[in-house]
Every structure is written in structure tokens, then in C-alpha cells.
Scaffold this active site. Structure first.
Site, short mmCIF file in Angstrom:
data_model
loop_
_atom_site.label_atom_id
_atom_site.label_comp_id
_atom_site.label_asym_id
_atom_site.label_seq_id
_atom_site.Cartn_x
_atom_site.Cartn_y
_atom_site.Cartn_z
N ARG A 163 -17.24 3.65 16.68
CA ARG A 163 -17.50 2.22 16.40
C ARG A 163 -18.72 1.71 17.16
NH1 ARG A 163 -13.96 3.41 13.19
NH2 ARG A 163 -12.30 2.02 12.49
N SER A 235 -9.41 -4.22 12.04
CA SER A 235 -8.98 -4.04 13.43
C SER A 235 -9.70 -5.04 14.32
CB SER A 235 -9.33 -2.64 13.91
OG SER A 235 -8.70 -1.67 13.12
N GLU A 331 -13.26 -5.16 18.80
CA GLU A 331 -14.03 -4.39 17.83
C GLU A 331 -14.92 -5.34 17.04
OE1 GLU A 331 -13.87 -1.60 14.05
OE2 GLU A 331 -13.38 -3.69 14.18
N1 EPU Z 1 0.94 1.81 15.25
C1 EPU Z 1 2.07 1.17 15.67
N2 EPU Z 1 2.19 -0.16 15.41
C2 EPU Z 1 1.25 -0.87 14.74
C3 EPU Z 1 0.09 -0.21 14.31
C4 EPU Z 1 -0.05 1.14 14.57
O1 EPU Z 1 2.95 1.78 16.29
O2 EPU Z 1 1.45 -2.07 14.55
C5 EPU Z 1 0.79 3.26 15.47
C6 EPU Z 1 0.94 4.02 14.16
O3 EPU Z 1 2.27 4.33 13.87
C7 EPU Z 1 0.12 5.27 14.40
C8 EPU Z 1 -0.95 4.79 15.36
O4 EPU Z 1 -0.52 3.55 15.91
O5 EPU Z 1 0.90 6.23 15.06
C9 EPU Z 1 -2.32 4.61 14.69
O6 EPU Z 1 -2.23 3.70 13.59
P1 EPU Z 1 -3.16 3.85 12.28
O7 EPU Z 1 -3.08 5.23 11.77
O8 EPU Z 1 -2.81 2.73 11.38
O9 EPU Z 1 -4.63 3.71 12.78
P2 EPU Z 1 -5.31 2.83 13.93
O10 EPU Z 1 -5.73 3.72 15.03
O11 EPU Z 1 -4.43 1.68 14.28
C10 EPU Z 1 -7.73 3.16 13.04
C11 EPU Z 1 -8.91 2.29 12.69
C12 EPU Z 1 -8.73 1.66 11.33
C13 EPU Z 1 -8.54 2.75 10.30
C14 EPU Z 1 -7.33 3.61 10.70
C15 EPU Z 1 -7.09 4.78 9.79
C16 EPU Z 1 -9.83 1.50 14.81
C17 EPU Z 1 -10.02 0.33 15.72
N3 EPU Z 1 -9.11 1.27 13.71
O12 EPU Z 1 -6.61 2.29 13.15
O13 EPU Z 1 -9.93 0.95 11.03
O14 EPU Z 1 -8.33 2.22 9.00
O15 EPU Z 1 -7.55 4.13 12.04
O16 EPU Z 1 -7.97 5.81 10.10
O17 EPU Z 1 -10.32 2.58 15.10
C18 EPU Z 1 -11.02 -1.16 11.18
O18 EPU Z 1 -11.82 -0.62 11.94
O19 EPU Z 1 -11.12 -2.36 10.84
C19 EPU Z 1 -9.90 -0.38 10.68
C20 EPU Z 1 -8.92 -0.93 9.94
#
Ligand code: EPU
Length: 335
Positions: A163, A235, A331
């Protein structure tokens, strides 16, 4: 188009009310060239605004906003295996991804449905479902605001990171991205390592680029709010990167904490999990809410004030810091 005291309500996906002192939109790069040659504005405060999907206005913008709205996609090189395309920065990101998928070009399908413009993609090196856009960018064409000079940065010169890029650092608001060149594959290259994607597709013997795009769209629609319907900026926080030593300590106290090793020394924590564990999920105050399916996303529940959003974001940040000792960077660009 050049305007003064310009309303930004329709230029940010959170739906925040704010005004820019000066606003300049161009549909052709030649209009930008002319504007930069002629402009005598006495402001150093300049911000390049794409579709406003990653920005939070907390006050009126006292300066100049430049809004690229230039369109066009050109094939610049092609052989049997790959294709290079130059895309104007004002193109809609997901419409461009759909165009690549409809041509059966592989590379960007995991980045389906990310809101925003093509020009914004390299700025924060958009990433999702195991892919970052830096893996497919060949070069980025820019115009220097101070001089009007055009220059091209190679992928390496963009200094991409999680990012992050040169456009968020040394070149922040010093240049306007006018086009991005991508190299995509005509031969299937499939990345379905992300668990949910794998679960959906691994039994399919004939996976193709269209099926991956459809699966990604389903996953995103099941947990991320559509900014056309509910104001949000994706995010709100970055996933924090901590040392493996600190991670081992956290693991002792919170055995189910979610973290991914990114190299030998560092671990990326899931900020959504941290926020969720603090009990913020589905919480709301002053017209701002924490999304019920993804705690990393704040949503508009009726506010037009960026400060209401910022206040909740700061409370969440403090809550996570107090419970886990982990600081989450925003972010989103806060203006
Ligand atoms: N999780 C929770 N509770 C929540 C949200 C997530 O326990 O409310 C846990 C999930 O169960 C999972 C882990 O956290 O084990 C990661 O969640 P997720 O796979 O949804 O991905 P993320 O790390 O929260 C990142 C990006 C997203 C992107 C997703 C999918 C960042 C800041 N965000 O989210 O990007 O869509 O991975 O690859 O890196 C964005 O940048 O706007 C964005 C949406």
C-alpha cells in the site's frame, strides 16, 4: 474545466461534504499541459483526486484539486504470449479489469471490483486476494506540476511496497499520473492461493480468467459494502506489520490472532481481526458505523462530516493500541 469553491460531495465515495478552493478537471492531457503552463495560482497546496475512493475530507480543501478524467486504452506491444497496454489515468479501474478479462488476458482478475481510477492504482499499489498491481505495471507516465515536464517511471522507480509507492512519498502531490502501462499474459497464469478463492475454485478443472473474476466479485460482494450504495473508502487502516518476536508474545496472549509471515523477521497482522476482537464490529455513532462483515471498513450511516468518521477511527485505533499494543496506520488519505 476550472472552478472555484467547488463542492466535493460527489467526488468522494464516503459522501462527505466539503469544498475545494480551486478545482481543475482535464479530459485530455493537453488541457493539463496548458493549465500548468498558464496557471498563476498562488497555492502550494495541491491534491490529485481520482475517484475519491481512498480519501477522507475533514475540512474544506484550501488549495487546488486536480482531477484526471482522461480516457483511452492503447495496445503498445503484443506477441503470442503477452500484451502491453497503456491506459489513461482517468479510466475506471474495474471497467479496465473487465476489458482485460473479456480479452482473456491474465493478471488483473484478482483485483476485480476495486473502486477507483487507473491512475490511483499505482499510488497505493492496490492489492487484494494474493495479487498486487505492482506485479503487472511496466511503467507510469507523469507530468511534473511545477514545470509541466512529462516523464516516465519504470516499475522499479515507482518503489512499490505494501500500500505504498514513490507517489505517496517523494512525489506526493508533485506530479500528475496521466497513464499507466501494464504487461499481461495471454497464457493462463492462475493465482488462487487466497483460502476463500481456493475453496470456491479448486474443484474446477477448467479455471479461466472469467471464472476467477466472477469468484472474486462474489467474495467481495459478500463482505465488502458497495460504495455506490453505502458510503465507504474500503479498508480504513493498513494491516500492521510487526516483528516476529512481538508476534510470538501476542500469540501467547491471543492464540487465535491472525497474522501472515511476510519474511523471516516480520509478520502482517489482520487489522480487521484486531478491531473485531475489541468488539467494534457493527458499532455505530454519529452517523458512522463499523461494517458488520469486515471491521476494517467504516461506513456512512448518515453523516456528511469527515470529522465524525475521523473521531470514530481514532477511538478504534486507541482501543486496538490499548488491548494489543499495536498501532494501526490509516490506509486512507486524511485531508
Ligand atoms: N477478520 C476478522 N474480522 C473482521 C475482518 C477480518 O476476524 O471483521 C479476519 C478474517 O477472518 C481473516 C483476516 O482477518 O482471517 C483477514 O481478512 P480479509 O481476508 O478480509 O482481508 P484483510 O486483510 O482484512 C486485505 C485488504 C483488502 C483486500 C483483502 C483481500 C488491506 C488493508 N486490506 O484485507 O483491501 O480486499 O485483504 O485480499 O490490506 C482495501 O485496501 O480497501 C481493501 C479492501
Amino acid at each position: 474545466m476550472y472552478k472555484e469553491h467547488y463542492p466535493l460531495l460527489n467526488h468522494n465515495s464516503f459522501g462527505i461534504e466539503s469544498y475545494a478552493d480551486y478545482f481543475f478537471e482535464f479530459c485530455e492531457v493537453s488541457e493539463l499541459d496548458e493549465f500548468l503552463l498558464e496557471q498563476t495560482l498562488n497555492t502550494n497546496n495541491i491534491f490529485i483526486l481520482g475517484k475519491g475512493c481512498n480519501v477522507l475530507f475533514t475540512k474544506d480543501f484550501e488549495g487546488l484539486i486536480i482531477h484526471p478524467n482522461n480516457n483511452g486504452i492503447d495496445i503498445t506491444y503484443e506477441d503470442d504470449k503477452s500484451i502491453e497496454i497503456k491506459v489513461q489515468s482517468g479510466e475506471d479501474w474495474d471497467e479496465f479489469v473487465e476489458f482485460t478479462v473479456s480479452n482473456s488476458w491474465y493478471g488483473l482478475e484478482n483485483l476485480s471490483l476495486i473502486p477507483g481510477s487507473v491512475g490511483a492504482a499505482p499510488v497505493q499499489n492496490i492489492g487484494a486476494y494474493g495479487v498486487e498491481v505492482r506485479d503487472y505495471i511496466v511503467s507510469v507516465e507523469c507530468v511534473e506540476i511545477g514545470t509541466g515536464k512529462h516523464f516516465v517511471l519504470s516499475n522499479r522507480e515507482c518503489c512499490f511496497d505494501y500500500r505504498n509507492s514513490v507517489f505517496k512519498n517523494e512525489l506526493k502531490n508533485k506530479c500528475v499520473i496521466v497513464a499507466v502501462s501494464f504487461k499481461l499474459s495471454k497464457i493462463p497464469v492462475i493465482n488462487i492461493n487466497y483460502t476463500e478463492l481456493k475453496n470456491k475454485l479448486q474443484k474446477d478443472k477448467n479455471i479461466d480468467v472469467r471464472k476467477i473474476r466472477n469468484a472474486i466479485c462474489e467474495i467481495r460482494n459478500s463482505k465488502l459494502p458497495d460504495p455506490e450504495k453505502i458510503g465507504n473508502v474500503g479498508s480504513f487502516f493498513k494491516n500492521p506489520i510487526i516483528s516476529d518476536n512481538d508476534y510470538q508474545v501476542l500469540l501467547k496472549n491471543f492464540p487465535d490472532i491472525v497474522g501472515y509471515k511476510i519474511d523471516n523477521k516480520n509478520v502482517k497482522l489482520a487489522a480487521g481481526w484486531l478491531i473485531d476482537k475489541c468488539g467494534w464490529k457493527a458499532y455505530s455513532e454519529n452517523g458512522v458505523g463499523v461494517h458488520e462483515n469486515q471491521a476494517l471498513v467504516l461506513i456512512n450511516k448518515g453523516t456528511k462530516s469527515g470529522n465524525n468518521v475521523l473521531n470514530l477511527a481514532q477511538k478504534i485505533r486507541t482501543g486496538v493500541l490499548n488491548k494489543f499494543g499495536v498501532y494501526m496506520e490509516f490506509e486512507v488519505n486524511i485531508l
